[in-house]
Each structure stands twice: as structure tokens, then as C-alpha cells.
Scaffold this motif. Structure first.
Motif: not given
Length: 381
Positions: A157, A159, A184, A186, A189, A294-295, A297
Motif C-alpha cells: 500500500d 499511501a 500506478t 506513486p 500516492l 485501489r492504487q 488504475d
């Protein structure tokens, strides 16, 4: 190209930010091979360049595009992904403490261990988010994340890792080679620097060795990273930089096509009688699936691993029996690759002995599935 902030990243990549080279308005930028640049009589540099090792015009197109795709303040190309990662380590100050995952690209893991021992840096490994939080109860300087993590594709994760790193006073660097900015980002995030082995998906044609770093802030640490590149000479050649920029034009359709194929292959073999497990974050059964969804797309990447029933001997036999997949090390190109990963990593490998690492290319998915089916059947028979 119009400076429209609403343009899709896929459009930006396809048109290379839309710039045309002067004076001929070339759609494809030229290859800049100059190593040095002329001064004016007063000693100034009207072109803003001193020497190619510091800032070659050959780097500009790819660096500008990657900076835009990642949402960063600055980007720097390197001679390899390892060179990019090494520049981050070289930018640390004496006595720095690094926290990194147990499962990550084996070449960088080994280099981190050696580098930290020789340079008297502290290196602490963790085996998941719980252990990461525990390791960061005390101050640190650098947190390294690779997600999905090679070759078992664990998910971190980002974030949450960013929150933990900030609380410990550390900088977060994310190796995002596998998801690419297609899936992604990063920096958005909370990461401070994103790293890619550009040899892989960013170039995408198995003909360039390169690396890149993109930073959220062009701060003092970034200045040390750039110094490490220039002083160490870990720079990309002009032709390689041109090839990388060319590969970036097709990044989005290549990666999306390969990822869609990987998802189908993972689903097809998840319950196959000859397969012990399919490791792919796009499967709901994957322990990191919810975080990945969630992270990441729009897709889960084009890398997956099969754990073959029958152990190491069976896995090696399957790799020997494929006809379409190429038995080769690397990932992220247009051709599909397979390898018995533990054998490649050698002594000390943490990779399961029954694991086959697969890089899915852009061939027809049905052909790839059929090839794996026949290889599994031949190995079992």
C-alpha cells in the motif's frame, strides 16, 4: 500539441508531448550525439549546456514525457535501472538507515546488502506492512518499496507506506517498473521518488538497457542524485535515449494489451489441476488484490507467476516444453517470456523452487494459453 491539462496520458505518450523539432518541424526528434557545447566569447553557454554527461539534449524528450506521466518535478535518465537505484543510495549521507522489503528484485537486493555493508549504512528488511510499521518506529532515511514485487507479486500500500515513512523522517522511493505510469502513479500516492528499469515496459522492445528516476520535488536530495549520475558517469547513450523515447510512444497500448492478456491467463490457470497456485494481483484470491485495485488504475500489470504441481523438476520441465514463450530473463517487452526464477537467481534465492515467472507480451492470448496448456500436459505425461 495544445497545452491542455485535460489530455489523456495516453495521448501525451503517443505524441511525445506533441513537440516538433526545429528548424524542420520533425515529428520524430533527431538523435543528439554532441558531447560538448560551444561557449560565447564572454564564456557563457547560450545553449544552456556544458557537457553531455551532465545534461545531454538526447535526454530531454524522454525525461520531459516521463516527468509529465508521473506528475513529477524533474526526471533523470540512467544507463540502467540498477544505475538509477544506485544513484539514490549514493545520495544518502553517512550513517543513513534504509528499510526495504525482503521480497524484491534479487539483483538490487543483493547490491543493497553489499553497498550498505561497504558504506556503513544500516539496512533493515521487512516482510510486509506490519513489519514495515514496526521497523519505522525508529527514525529512518529511506524506505524502498517495490510493488507488485518481483517475482511473487506482493502488493504494498503506497499511501500507507508514505505515511509511515514521513512519520519516521524517511524518503519513500517506489520501484514502479511493473505497473508503469499506465496503472500506478506513486508520486500522487505520497512517494518522493519513483524508479523504473526503463529496459522493461517503458522501452518495451528488448533492445535498450536504461533506467529513470522521477522526483516529486527537485530538492537538495535530488541534486545529490543528479551529481551521482554525472560524477559516476551512469548516463544513457544518445541512440539508446532515442530508442527509449520511441518506445514510450506505444507504452499505453502495449501495456494495456499485455495486462488484459495476463488477466485472462491468470484466470484460466487459477484452478488448473497441474498448477498449485497462480500469483497475480488481479485475481480476487490474491492477498493484495483489494489494495492493488485501489492504487492500480485500469489494470494489474502483465507479470504473473505459476507454481507448478510436482515441485522444481516439474516447473523446469514445463519451461523446457513451451514452444511460443521465449525462455529468457527480463520482462516488459512485446514477446512473452518464461523462466524458472529460482535457478536464475541462484544460491540464496527466496523464490519458491516450483515457480515459473511469466512476462506476458502482446501475442494473441489464446495462443499463449494453448502453449502453456500443452507444456503442462507434456510435462505431466
Amino acid at each position: 500539441m495544445p497545452q491542455d491539462e485535460n489530455l489523456s496520458p495516453a495521448t501525451l505518450a503517443a505524441q511525445g508531448l506533441g513537440s516538433a523539432a526545429m528548424p524542420h518541424r520533425d515529428i520524430v526528434p533527431p538523435i543528439h550525439v554532441a558531447t560538448t557545447f560551444e561557449r560565447d566569447p564572454d564564456g557563457s553557454l547560450p545553449g544552456g549546456r556544458l557537457y553531455a554527461r551532465d545534461a545531454s539534449p538526447a535526454f530531454d524528450p524522454a525525461e520531459a514525457l516521463l516527468c509529465r506521466l508521473e506528475g513529477g518535478a524533474a526526471a533523470a535518465l540512467f544507463a540502467s535501472g540498477m544505475a538509477a537505484a544506485s544513484a539514490v543510495l549514493l545520495a544518502l549521507k553517512p550513517g543513513a538507515r534504509i528499510v526495504a522489503p525482503q521480497d524484491m528484485y534479487w539483483g538490487l537486493r543483493g547490491w543493497m546488502i553489499e553497498f550498505c555493508a561497504n558504506w556503513q549504512l544500516t539496512l533493515d528488511f521487512h516482510a510486509g506492512e506490519g513489519e514495515l510499521a514496526a521497523r519505522l518506529q525508529v527514525p529512518a532515511d529511506l524506505v524502498w518499496v517495490e510493488t507488485p514485487a518481483n517475482p511473487t507479486w506482493e502488493i504494498t500500500d503506497i499511501a500507507r507506506a508514505a505515511e509511515l515513512a514521513r512519520a519516521a523522517g524517511a524518503r519513500l522511493v517506489v520501484d514502479s517498473t511493473v505497473p508503469t505510469p499506465v496503472f500506478t502513479r506513486p508520486l500522487a500516492l505520497g512517494a518522493d521518488i519513483v524508479m523504473h528499469s526503463a529496459t522493461k515496459y517503458l522501452n518495451g522492445h528488448s533492445d535498450v538497457v536504461a533506467g529513470v528516476l522521477v522526483t516529486r520535488e527537485a530538492d537538495a536530495f535530488w541534486a545529490r542524485v543528479k551529481t551521482a549520475r554525472a560524477a559516476g558517469g551512469a548516463v544513457l547513450g544518445p541512440f539508446e535515449a532515442w530508442l527509449l523515447n520511441r518506445g514510450l510512444r506505444t507504452l499505453f497500448p502495449r501495456v494495456r494489451t499485455a495486462a488484459a492478456s495476463a488477466a485472462r491467463i491468470a484466470g484460466h490457470f487459477e484452478h488448473h489441476p497441474a498448477v498449485l497456485a497462480v500469483l497475480y494481483p488481479g485475481l480476487p484470491s490474491h492477498p493484495g488484490h483489494d489494495v492493488a485495485r485501489r492504487q492500480m488504475d485500469g489494470g494489474f500489470g502483465a507479470m504473473l507467476s505459476l507454481r507448478v504441481r510436482g515441485g522444481e523438476a516439474a516447473a523446469r520441465e514445463v519451461a523446457a516444453r513451451v514452444r511460443l514463450f521465449r525462455r529468457a530473463t527480463s520482462l516488459g517487452s512485446v514477446e512473452s517470456l518464461i523462466e524458472h526464477r529460482a535457478a536464475v537467481e541462484g544460491p540464496g534465492s527466496r523464490c519458491p523452487a516450483d515457480l515459473l515467472r511469466i512476462s506476458v507480451g502482446i501475442e494473441h492470448t489464446d495462443d499463449l494459453i494453448a502453449d502453456l496448456e500443452q507444456a503442462l500436459a507434456a510435462a505431466a505425461g
